[in-house]
Design a protein around this motif. Structure first.
Motif, PDB file in Angstrom:
ATOM      1  N   UNK A  81      32.081  46.978  28.866  1.00  0.00           N
ATOM      2  CA  UNK A  81      33.402  47.496  28.474  1.00  0.00           C
ATOM      3  C   UNK A  81      34.509  46.898  29.340  1.00  0.00           C
ATOM      4  N   UNK A  82      35.532  46.369  28.683  1.00  0.00           N
ATOM      5  CA  UNK A  82      36.737  45.917  29.358  1.00  0.00           C
ATOM      6  C   UNK A  82      37.870  46.898  29.107  1.00  0.00           C
ATOM      7  N   UNK A  83      38.663  47.133  30.144  1.00  0.00           N
ATOM      8  CA  UNK A  83      39.869  47.956  29.995  1.00  0.00           C
ATOM      9  C   UNK A  83      41.038  47.097  30.450  1.00  0.00           C
ATOM     10  N   UNK A  84      42.181  47.215  29.789  1.00  0.00           N
ATOM     11  CA  UNK A  84      43.368  46.506  30.248  1.00  0.00           C
ATOM     12  C   UNK A  84      44.508  47.493  30.424  1.00  0.00           C
ATOM     13  N   UNK A  85      45.021  47.542  31.645  1.00  0.00           N
ATOM     14  CA  UNK A  85      46.180  48.402  31.915  1.00  0.00           C
ATOM     15  C   UNK A  85      47.415  47.515  31.894  1.00  0.00           C
ATOM     16  N   UNK A  86      48.279  47.706  30.908  1.00  0.00           N
ATOM     17  CA  UNK A  86      49.502  46.908  30.800  1.00  0.00           C
ATOM     18  C   UNK A  86      50.705  47.841  30.905  1.00  0.00           C
ATOM     19  N   UNK A  91      44.298  49.321  26.795  1.00  0.00           N
ATOM     20  CA  UNK A  91      43.349  48.982  25.740  1.00  0.00           C
ATOM     21  C   UNK A  91      41.940  48.998  26.292  1.00  0.00           C
ATOM     22  N   UNK A  92      40.995  49.190  25.392  1.00  0.00           N
ATOM     23  CA  UNK A  92      39.589  49.252  25.773  1.00  0.00           C
ATOM     24  C   UNK A  92      38.774  48.513  24.716  1.00  0.00           C
ATOM     25  N   UNK A  93      37.811  47.724  25.168  1.00  0.00           N
ATOM     26  CA  UNK A  93      37.003  46.908  24.243  1.00  0.00           C
ATOM     27  C   UNK A  93      35.555  46.937  24.696  1.00  0.00           C
ATOM     28  N   UNK A  94      34.663  47.198  23.753  1.00  0.00           N
ATOM     29  CA  UNK A  94      33.232  47.127  24.057  1.00  0.00           C
ATOM     30  C   UNK A  94      32.604  45.962  23.325  1.00  0.00           C
ATOM     31  N   UNK A 145      41.253  45.260  33.863  1.00  0.00           N
ATOM     32  CA  UNK A 145      42.250  44.218  34.095  1.00  0.00           C
ATOM     33  C   UNK A 145      43.587  44.847  34.448  1.00  0.00           C
ATOM     34  N   UNK A 146      44.201  44.368  35.542  1.00  0.00           N
ATOM     35  CA  UNK A 146      45.497  44.889  35.989  1.00  0.00           C
ATOM     36  C   UNK A 146      46.431  43.708  36.243  1.00  0.00           C
ATOM     37  N   UNK A 147      47.691  43.780  35.790  1.00  0.00           N
ATOM     38  CA  UNK A 147      48.628  42.669  36.002  1.00  0.00           C
ATOM     39  C   UNK A 147      49.187  42.688  37.414  1.00  0.00           C
ATOM     40  N   UNK A 148      48.329  42.443  38.414  1.00  0.00           N
ATOM     41  CA  UNK A 148      48.820  42.482  39.785  1.00  0.00           C
ATOM     42  C   UNK A 148      47.812  41.902  40.745  1.00  0.00           C
ATOM     43  N   UNK A 358      44.281  30.969  23.281  1.00  0.00           N
ATOM     44  CA  UNK A 358      44.060  32.363  23.655  1.00  0.00           C
ATOM     45  C   UNK A 358      43.888  33.261  22.442  1.00  0.00           C
ATOM     46  N   UNK A 359      42.986  34.193  22.548  1.00  0.00           N
ATOM     47  CA  UNK A 359      42.919  35.276  21.576  1.00  0.00           C
ATOM     48  C   UNK A 359      44.134  36.156  21.807  1.00  0.00           C
ATOM     49  N   UNK A 360      44.270  37.163  20.954  1.00  0.00           N
ATOM     50  CA  UNK A 360      45.415  38.061  21.102  1.00  0.00           C
ATOM     51  C   UNK A 360      45.400  38.749  22.465  1.00  0.00           C
ATOM     52  N   UNK A 361      44.228  39.101  22.986  1.00  0.00           N
ATOM     53  CA  UNK A 361      44.170  39.849  24.245  1.00  0.00           C
ATOM     54  C   UNK A 361      43.144  39.204  25.168  1.00  0.00           C
ATOM     55  N   UNK A 362      43.482  38.022  25.729  1.00  0.00           N
ATOM     56  CA  UNK A 362      42.478  37.302  26.516  1.00  0.00           C
ATOM     57  C   UNK A 362      42.014  38.061  27.751  1.00  0.00           C
ATOM     58  N   UNK A 363      42.920  38.844  28.385  1.00  0.00           N
ATOM     59  CA  UNK A 363      42.522  39.574  29.594  1.00  0.00           C
ATOM     60  C   UNK A 363      41.516  40.670  29.242  1.00  0.00           C
ATOM     61  N   UNK A 364      41.744  41.331  28.101  1.00  0.00           N
ATOM     62  CA  UNK A 364      40.839  42.405  27.673  1.00  0.00           C
ATOM     63  C   UNK A 364      39.458  41.835  27.351  1.00  0.00           C
ATOM     64  N   UNK A 365      39.443  40.713  26.639  1.00  0.00           N
ATOM     65  CA  UNK A 365      38.162  40.063  26.317  1.00  0.00           C
ATOM     66  C   UNK A 365      37.493  39.545  27.585  1.00  0.00           C
ATOM     67  N   UNK A 366      38.303  38.984  28.485  1.00  0.00           N
ATOM     68  CA  UNK A 366      37.750  38.495  29.750  1.00  0.00           C
ATOM     69  C   UNK A 366      37.144  39.632  30.561  1.00  0.00           C
ATOM     70  N   UNK A 367      37.801  40.794  30.534  1.00  0.00           N
ATOM     71  CA  UNK A 367      37.297  41.953  31.274  1.00  0.00           C
ATOM     72  C   UNK A 367      35.940  42.388  30.704  1.00  0.00           C
ATOM     73  N   UNK A 368      35.831  42.411  29.374  1.00  0.00           N
ATOM     74  CA  UNK A 368      34.555  42.805  28.767  1.00  0.00           C
ATOM     75  C   UNK A 368      33.458  41.800  29.123  1.00  0.00           C
TER      76      UNK A 368
END
Lengths: 389, 389
Positions: A81-86, A91-94, A145-148, A358-368
């Motif tokens: 599971x990836x989570x992205x805090x923006x 967002x969350x992706x499994x 994933x966190x933008x920081x 890039x996909x629409x949410x590369x950080x979210x996919x990268x996190x997963x």
């Protein structure tokens, strides 16, 4: 002679070869690509099949000779599971071992320094929903994933200007979520995770990854591996000085690349409204009368930062991502002019400037992906656990 | 399961542990440091002793328990030769596995684009002398240090401004030397070889190495390994832009670090005579009335180039070498002021600025080490040859 270590290494080699294959592999092709003997590969593949990590599909005729048995990463057995805090959503992706999406969910909320507990509660809700929708797959890891900038111990977010966060002990907050009690959890910078998506697209390549977003970030990839650095911050291009004593940056320093090329800097330079979203920036720029000048400024500032980095790293490929992707073709000539003038490598090779797919949410996919990666490195641990269970 | 590969890997692990040890090691300490089993270590050590690569010295009492048998790299059995081609001399050094000097020789001549064959003949004479004086040790490799950029295939010197060389096919010339017919020969940049001497002093560390000489060069060391880059040029700091559209550099570009910090630039800024040698530069500067200003210029220009590189690489140690070594304490405050202002790592760690304890001829010593290095990576090849012989 280190035989446990060697078995683990070889299991991982075979596992990754099955997962990364663009066309399904057989035991014979695995033996060739891993340089292991066929009996060794067969033994390792049996272990991975028994553990539910690899699946055999129906044999395929190959003309003359024995039919080939294609091997696939197991679907629906393992859940990462990836989570992205923006700034404005979480967002969350499994995904499963095969990289297929099992479920995804998003909650819209403005994340600030004042509502960290609420943001973590949203993470908990999203996790429960995605987990429930992902079916019976076993959760093997969660990556956020966190933008920081993340502390070297991975425990806290040192600064995330976009969220107005400073020194947020995110890991401690996350560990209060019941669903995360017995699962490995990782907190990582969003750009370091985005680049995993790019690496998957160009395995084993070396390149500089530059991502334009609220700020400007990047990563250095050497033969398919992200350069970490002492604190895990290598590739931070945003605060490269492109103009000594130049424009004031939001970080308080002067002359940083971000002071010329970030969303905020561009919005101000192009005289756009404060409420223009990053996604709309490129389109809004095209309506601005200063467009040519703005594009030139982006290109030249980026070009200088890129040329200096290319000289130090001796790389010859640059991948532009984020809002820089859609304008890559326009800014490339300005970047190239500066890079060709200053980069030593340009004397022998053409510097390649490409846009990321890039996909629409590369950080979210990268996190997963990052959540699943430890399993690919150490399939033996999973096998040991499944034997005990 | 890759057992030949594994044996080779373990032989190299043990060989390097014996060579790099600062105090003599026993089989037991080797087992601990290499994480191999004691029987495996004993077997590998026997092979290395039989092949004449490792020596046992007299047992040493350890109080209670069995006496310890110290292991040393064999002396006088293996010869690695380094050559250094500089603007006004060519030097040659032979060392053994233990890193001890077996012989060294220098010829003084002005090397230019017009006398490459004479320079190569001088190399041949020096090689013969050093080899004769080194005794019966077997020559295992030769490495030639050149103050310039080497082509990625290692065959030619693309540019060595100090020698006035451009596109010199040095390898082809060297291969005409009879003594080199059956020996591996390597041509390498002098700074990449100098840094090997520094790595030997701080094994496994990560640092930026900046060397002031005729130009300004450098290398990036990550956990004891020199970062290569696509063409083998990573760490070329000299042409980092520190002032966009700034001072004209000898390379024809503008604003390069070398235009502010090299021997030539400094000599001109401080109004010194043209015939001041690099070795005299620091002393001459101390007599110059512009000393304070010159030191400030060096420090600030270097500081900016270093800060940008630290951000990209996320390193926190800088080692100053060459003529920068003796003035390191004086320029460090200027470097630190700029670095602390711009390097992200400075927010969490003090950036360490140190001077190199360079030997008199670090590139020559590095070249000799590089000549021996392949043997340390693949002792099995040597063993196989000695068995056949």
């Amino acid at each position: 002679m280190q035989s446990t270590h060697l078995r683990e290494h070889n299991l991982s080699l075979v596992m990754r070869a099955v997962v990364n294959a663009t066309v399904p592999v057989s035991r014979a092709t695995l033996a060739r690509s891993t340089q292991l003997t066929k009996p060794t590969v067969s033994k390792l593949v049996e272990e991975l099949i028994t553990a539910g990590l690899v699946e055999e599909h129906a044999p395929v005729s190959q003309g003359s000779g024995r039919p080939m048995v294609p091997l696939h990463p197991a679907q629906h057995t393992v859940l990462g599971i990836g989570l992205e805090i923006a700034a404005e959503h979480i967002s969350c992706l499994g995904i499963d071992l095969a990289g297929g999406m099992l479920s995804t969910r998003t909650e819209y909320l403005e994340v600030t320094a004042d509502n960290v507990p609420e943001a973590v509660q949203a993470c908990a809700r999203l996790l429960d929903q995605v987990r429930a929708e992902a079916g019976p797959a076993t959760l093997v890891g969660v990556c956020v994933a966190v933008p920081g900038r993340i502390s070297p111990d991975g425990e806290s977010v040192l600064s995330a200007p976009n969220l107005d966060w400073a020194d947020v002990p995110l890991m401690r907050e996350l560990q209060r979520i019941p669903a995360l009690a017995a699962v490995p959890v990782l907190v990582q910078n969003d750009i370091r995770l985005s680049v995993l998506t790019e690496i998957a697209r160009r395995p084993d390549e070396s390149f500089m990854y530059v991502r334009g977003s609220t700020g400007v970030g990047g990563a250095i990839v050497l033969e398919g591996k992200v350069l970490e650095g002492v604190h895990g911050w290598a590739g931070e291009f945003g605060h490269t000085v492109v103009e000594p004593d130049g424009a004031l940056c939001r970080c308080g320093r002067r002359g940083c690349l971000e002071a010329y090329v970030s969303y905020h800097a561009l919005r101000e330079r192009a005289g756009l409204r404060r409420d223009v979203l990053i996604d709309e920036l490129v389109e809004e720029l095209s309506r601005s009368s200063d467009r040519a000048e703005v594009i030139g400024t982006i290109g030249r500032s980026l070009g200088l930062a890129i040329a200096n980095a290319l000289n130090i790293l001796d790389l010859s490929t640059v991948v532009l991502s984020g809002y820089l992707g859609p304008i890559a073709e326009e800014i490339a000539p300005f970047i190239r002019e500066t890079v060709d003038r200053h980069a030593l490598a340009a004397e022998v090779d053409e510097i390649v400037i490409e846009r990321s797919d890039d996909l629409a949410a590369p950080a979210l996919w990268g996190a997963a992906r990052a959540a699943i990666s430890p399993l690919l490195d150490h399939p033996g641990d999973w096998i040991a656990r499944s034997v005990r269970a």
